[in-house]
Motif scaffolding. Structure first.
Motif, PDB file in Angstrom:
ATOM      1  N   LYS A  92       4.354  -4.674   0.269  1.00  0.00           N
ATOM      2  CA  LYS A  92       3.257  -3.938   0.914  1.00  0.00           C
ATOM      3  C   LYS A  92       1.976  -4.776   0.941  1.00  0.00           C
ATOM      4  O   LYS A  92       1.329  -4.920   1.982  1.00  0.00           O
ATOM      5  CB  LYS A  92       2.975  -2.634   0.148  1.00  0.00           C
ATOM      6  N   THR A  93       1.610  -5.297  -0.239  1.00  0.00           N
ATOM      7  CA  THR A  93       0.374  -6.060  -0.323  1.00  0.00           C
ATOM      8  C   THR A  93       0.431  -7.289   0.580  1.00  0.00           C
ATOM      9  O   THR A  93      -0.533  -7.610   1.279  1.00  0.00           O
ATOM     10  CB  THR A  93       0.113  -6.471  -1.781  1.00  0.00           C
ATOM     11  N   THR A  94       1.576  -7.951   0.578  1.00  0.00           N
ATOM     12  CA  THR A  94       1.722  -9.144   1.419  1.00  0.00           C
ATOM     13  C   THR A  94       1.537  -8.786   2.890  1.00  0.00           C
ATOM     14  O   THR A  94       0.781  -9.444   3.613  1.00  0.00           O
ATOM     15  CB  THR A  94       3.117  -9.763   1.201  1.00  0.00           C
ATOM     16  N   ALA A 145      -6.798  -0.383   2.715  1.00  0.00           N
ATOM     17  CA  ALA A 145      -6.860  -0.041   1.294  1.00  0.00           C
ATOM     18  C   ALA A 145      -5.513  -0.316   0.653  1.00  0.00           C
ATOM     19  O   ALA A 145      -4.479   0.098   1.173  1.00  0.00           O
ATOM     20  CB  ALA A 145      -7.248   1.427   1.122  1.00  0.00           C
ATOM     21  N   ASP A 146      -5.536  -1.047  -0.459  1.00  0.00           N
ATOM     22  CA  ASP A 146      -4.292  -1.375  -1.153  1.00  0.00           C
ATOM     23  C   ASP A 146      -4.197  -0.539  -2.414  1.00  0.00           C
ATOM     24  O   ASP A 146      -4.995  -0.712  -3.329  1.00  0.00           O
ATOM     25  CB  ASP A 146      -4.276  -2.870  -1.487  1.00  0.00           C
ATOM     26  N   GLU A 147      -3.255   0.363  -2.468  1.00  0.00           N
ATOM     27  CA  GLU A 147      -3.076   1.267  -3.619  1.00  0.00           C
ATOM     28  C   GLU A 147      -4.412   1.819  -4.113  1.00  0.00           C
ATOM     29  O   GLU A 147      -4.747   1.659  -5.281  1.00  0.00           O
ATOM     30  CB  GLU A 147      -2.398   0.526  -4.780  1.00  0.00           C
ATOM     31  N   PRO A 148      -5.180   2.482  -3.257  1.00  0.00           N
ATOM     32  CA  PRO A 148      -6.550   2.855  -3.638  1.00  0.00           C
ATOM     33  C   PRO A 148      -6.589   3.900  -4.743  1.00  0.00           C
ATOM     34  O   PRO A 148      -7.601   4.025  -5.429  1.00  0.00           O
ATOM     35  CB  PRO A 148      -7.144   3.415  -2.342  1.00  0.00           C
TER      36      PRO A 148
HETATM   37 MG   LIG Z   1       0.788  -4.347  -4.123  1.00  0.00          MG
END
Ligand SMILES: [Mg+2]
Ligand SMILES: Nc1ncnc2c1ncn2[C@@H]1O[C@H](COP(=O)(O)OP(=O)(O)O)[C@@H](O)[C@H]1O
Lengths: 384, 333, 228
Positions: free
Chosen positions: C45-47, C166-169
């Motif tokens: 996901k982050t990538t 937003a990453d895992e906010p």
């Molecule tokens: Mg991540």
């Protein structure tokens, strides 16, 4: 102008960041300042000595003629004056009387010099600051004052008492510190020198270009003499002082390398916190060049702070605190010098030289580490 | 060798600058060989990072070279009492055969580093870095100059011995001597005055033309370079004597002394800046048809032309001030 | 608005620990919607988010942003695009300690060369909007979790971006604060922002704010359907 505002914003942030990491930066600035202080002290010190020597020599005659006996300087007969004056181009020839007097009580060597102004005031002397500080009369900690009486031991064993008429002015303390001016009569009495002899002869010439020709003629007429040109002395002095400065610099290069290693270490060993910060800045829209700019301002701020503090401290040290740190070196030179003051003098050239010797190596050492920290991937903070 | 702090500083500075440049040249070779902007490979990303390092290094190289140029002259100046017959840098530089070559190489490397930064600045404005290979070839071309500069300067400084007999500005820059410079000085002063007072307005006018019309960059560039040479000649042949107030003293270095209020520094700086900006206008001109640069280059040329106009005017103003307020009355000569 | 074509991201290429984090991703993100990237930890996901948000370049494949190909833009220009288009909120707020909340909010705009005074005024307006005006001059380490979260949002908004990433906010927020966060997102969506959130928190992907859920597993999209 957007570009200028950008610089200002980044500079602002850099300075506040430096403030936040005081601990780390203070250690670096202190060592940096110390290195610059040492180098600047050496530079100022040798240069001032050079300057002082130059001041003395400026008033020195263009040519001095000494007599040599078995390779050592000896008294010169005054009748040489007449023959030398005959040489074409010589304007004036005058005898000089001067020498050193060792005072067992204070263990100091004084320079005694005949001064024409005292010739009709036999029995009186004018003394330099160093002489007045270290009383020869036994009152060790008390300065000599006008009208004090000083006993001198003459070369035939008797005692000659001379009265202090005044102190020499301050212009160049290095020169005048150990100087005692006496009348001709007293000088001859003190050292038992016959009336037809002098320490050396000084001459002035009409045209400076003829100096070497005249010098050659003098050695031809009087093979036992040695003419010395002022230019030569100046040149030797310059070379000697530069050489001393250079050697001390080399000695200090150890300290310098230690500093460079420290700077490298500080620049490479970014704390996790700093790395995170740079990562955040890059993620929220700062570019590598912006971080490099920040690093540039950071380095400049550290360098400038250290540079000016170092120079300021060196100035205090050399010109106001009588070069305390160099006292051991000086003491070997002469026991009299512990507290003379040099005439303050700093030139742009010194600043530029110091800049090259300190700021440039520091900057070069920090370029690669700064670049490395600036090229952290912007997405790296998302994985920390 | 003479153990002088200034000499140590110059040698150290040059050695550091040149080794940084050599490293950049090494990176340059890797970039020339492997650059592929379309690739997203890790190697390409790494090369892209390296370009930032090289840019940074080159900015510092230019800064250091400029400082080093002036420190070099200043050092030669301070060393002059050591040599018989030397009164200023002119004499010290003449002590051995490397002195003047080192000076010329230093000036050339400043100009080249300045030009590289102009090309780099231009290239960095285009999203596809169209000049990337060309600018690293240019970097490889510049590197030998800096190596030569460092070696020749070392040859000069290490070969210095006190008491060497030399001749100074009095003879080197006089009309009686048999040197290249004196041949030049022997030309009627009117000629060099005419050349300068013609080339200065022409250069400024062409600069204005580039600034307003975005045309004529090549001509402006060539004229700027000729004007650069004429300015140096003019400074030696007739401008300096007004500052010295001596009709026979043509020294390019004494003007840097504090007696003349260090007026030489802004003058030489103005000459160098206008040369770099003038030449820079031309060096990027061939690329103005590249799609990603066609909007960028005219803007940069405008800016460079403006810088050139300003620095040329500054030079003329300082020189004019010196000429007008000099106590030297040329009527008598 | 953003289109990915056959995007692939490889870490440590040609080495023993070579790892393909994203493989064959085709994805189209429309304006004004709210999309969630959903998937287990380590799924990429982050990538993917960092590629979508112009923080990283893909190893291969193409990216189009508003019809402009940005695949091989060098970092210098990619950053500019990112600064103008995206506002980013991180999992751990990622505020800079030791400086005030206000300064944190202003930071992303520094490279734009905006006048300090006008920038400050805009930042204060944003803080006002998020009910943080009283905290403007507090150091961020004194803020509560919810306040820090809102400062992070204000920072993401300072350059007035079209897309919020937003990453895992909500990973570090309790339920109440997580819901509060989603309310702010709703507000932003109403104002016309495009939302792109990576999360495996039901409070996020079950929220009525979300229009579309893209599911990823092992670097591949397994479903990219709209919410009915
Ligand atoms: Mg991540
Ligand atoms: N810089 C990197 N080098 C090597 N592997 C990486 C790197 N970044 C991420 N990965 C790997 O890629 C995979 C996907 O990571 P990530 O996108 O962070 O997943 P998620 O956000 O879904 O948890 C993980 O297995 C991770 O180990």
């Amino acid at each position: 102008m957007g570009a200028i505002e950008k610089q200002r914003n980044i500079l602002d942030f850099t300075l506040s960041s430096l403030g936040r990491r005081k601990g780390k930066n203070i250690a670096l600035v202190v060592v940096y300042t110390f290195v610059i202080f040492l180098l600047a002290s050496v530079l100022f010190f040798t240069h001032s000595l050079k300057k002082e020597a130059f001041l003395i020599l400026q008033d020195a005659p263009e040519m001095t003629v000494q007599r040599l006996l078995a390779g050592r300087q000896d008294l010169i007969p005054t009748h040489y004056i007449d023959t030398i004056r005959q040489i074409r181009g010589v304007q004036s020839v005058a005898p000089r009387l001067w020498g050193y007097y060792y005072d067992a009580m204070s263990g100091a060597n004084y320079t005694l010099m005949v001064n024409a102004e005292l010739n009709d005031r036999a029995g009186e002397i004018i003394i330099g600051n160093g002489v007045s500080m270290r009383s020869m009369s036994g009152k060790r900690n008390q300065a000599l004052r006008r009208n004090d009486i000083i006993p001198f031991k003459t070369y035939d064993g008797s005692v000659l008492t001379l009265k202090v008429r005044g102190l020499l002015p301050f212009a160049s303390e290095l020169v005048t510190a150990d100087l005692i001016l006496v009348s001709e009569a007293d000088f001859r009495k003190l050292f038992s020198i016959a009336n037809d002899q002098a320490t050396d002869l000084v001459l002035n010439v009409r045209n400076a270009k003829e100096l070497s020709t005249i010098a050659a003629k003098i050695t031809q007429i009087h093979p036992d003499t040695r003419p010395i040109l002022r230019e030569e002395i100046l040149r030797t002095y310059d070379a000697v002082f530069d050489w001393r400065g250079g050697v001390i610099f080399m000695v200090l290069s150890g300290v310098f390398f230690a500093f460079i290693i420290l700077a490298w270490d500080k620049a490479t060993g970014l704390s996790a916190e700093e790395k995170r910060e740079i990562g955040i800045l890059k993620a929220i829209g700062w570019e590598t060049s912006d971080i490099l700019l920040m690093k540039f301002w950071e380095g400049s701020a550290v360098s400038m702070a250290a540079f000016f503090m170092g120079i300021f401290l060196a100035y205090l040290h050399i010109f106001l605190a009588s070069s305390i740190l160099f006292e051991p070196v000086l003491k070997g030179w002469s026991v009299l010098y512990p507290s003379f003051r040099l005439t303050p003098y700093i030139s742009v050239y010194h600043i530029a030289t110091l800049f090259f010797l300190t700021v440039i190596p520091y900057t070069v050492v920090t370029i690669v580490p700064s670049w490395r920290s600036a090229t952290i991937d912007p997405d790296s903070v998302m994985r920390m | 060798m003479i153990f002088h702090p200034g000499i140590l500083a110059l040698l150290l500075g040059s050695a550091l600058t040149t080794s940084m440049l050599c490293y950049s040249a090494y990176e340059g070779v890797r970039i020339i060989r492997n650059w592929d902007i379309r690739s997203g490979s890790e190697r390409q990303l790494e090369l892209e990072r390296r370009t930032y390092l090289v840019s940074t290094v080159m900015s510092y190289v230019l800064g250091f070279q400029l400082l080093s140029l002036f420190l070099f002259i200043y050092t030669a100046d301070t060393l002059s009492p050591l040599f018989i017959g030397a009164m200023c840098a002119a004499g010290s530089l003449n002590v051995n055969g490397f002195g003047y070559s080192a000076l010329v190489l230093k000036i050339v490397s400043c100009l080249l580093a300045g030009l590289w930064l102009v090309v780099n600045f231009t290239d960095n404005r285009a999203y596809d870095y169209p000049l990337i290979r060309k600018k690293y070839w240019l970097l490889l071309f510049i590197t030998p100059f800096l190596i030569a500069e460092t070696s020749v300067q070392a040859g000069y400084l290490l070969g210095l011995r006190p008491n060497i007999i030399t001749s100074c500005c009095g003879t080197l820059f006089s009309t009686d001597a048999k040197t290249v410079m004196s041949e030049f000085l022997a030309l009627p002063r009117l000629l060099s005055e005419a050349a300068f007072f013609l080339s200065a307005p022409i250069t400024v006018a062409l600069g204005l033309y580039v600034y307003l019309r975005s045309k004529g960059a090549y001509l402006f560039s060539i004229v700027s370079f000729i004007h650069f040479l004429i300015s140096i000649g003019a400074l030696i042949s007739f401008i300096s004597i007004y500052f010295y107030e001596l009709p026979t003293h043509h020294c390019p270095f004494c003007i840097l002394h504090p007696e003349y209020g260090y007026v030489g520094y802004p003058m030489y700086l103005a000459i160098l800046v206008s040369a770099v900006s003038g030449l820079g206008t031309g060096i990027i001109n061939p690329f103005r048809n590249i799609a990603s640069l066609c909007n960028v280059i005219p803007r940069i040329q405008k800016r460079l032309a403006l810088i050139s106009i300003l620095s040329n005017s500054a030079f003329v103003l300082i020189a004019g001030y010196g000429i007008l307020f000099s106590n030297l009355s040329m009527a008598a000569y | 608005m953003i289109r990915l074509q056959n995007v692939r991201k490889v870490f440590n290429a040609d080495k023993a620990n070579e790892f393909v984090a994203i493989e064959g991703v085709n994805l189209s993100i429309d304006s004004h919607g709210a999309t969630v990237l959903k998937g287990p930890s380590g799924s990429g996901k982050t990538t993917l988010l960092s590629i979508l948000g112009c923080m990283a370049r893909p190893t291969s494949g193409r990216i189009m942003l508003k019809e402009r190909e940005i695949t091989s833009l060098p970092e210098r220009f990619l950053t500019e695009v990112r600064r103008e288009t995206f506002g980013i909120v991180f999992q751990q707020f990622n505020l800079i300690k030791g400086i005030t909340a206000l300064e944190n909010v202003m930071l992303p705009a520094y490279p734009n060369g905006e006048k300090h005074a006008s920038l400050k005024k805009r930042a204060m307006e944003l803080l006002d909007l998020l009910n943080l005006i009283g905290k403007a001059f507090s150091k961020v380490e004194w803020l509560s979790g919810g306040e820090a979260q809102r400062i992070a949002i204000a920072r993401a908004l300072i350059n007035n971006p079209a897309i919020i990433i937003a990453d895992e906010p909500t990973a570090h927020l309790d339920t109440r604060l997580s819901r509060e966060f989603m309310e702010i997102m709703r507000q932003l969506k109403k104002e016309g922002k495009t939302l792109l959130i990576a999360s495996h928190d039901p409070i996020v992907y079950d929220s009525t704010v979300i229009d579309r859920i893209v599911e990823i597993r092992d670097g591949k999209i397994v479903s990219s359907g709209d919410i009915p």
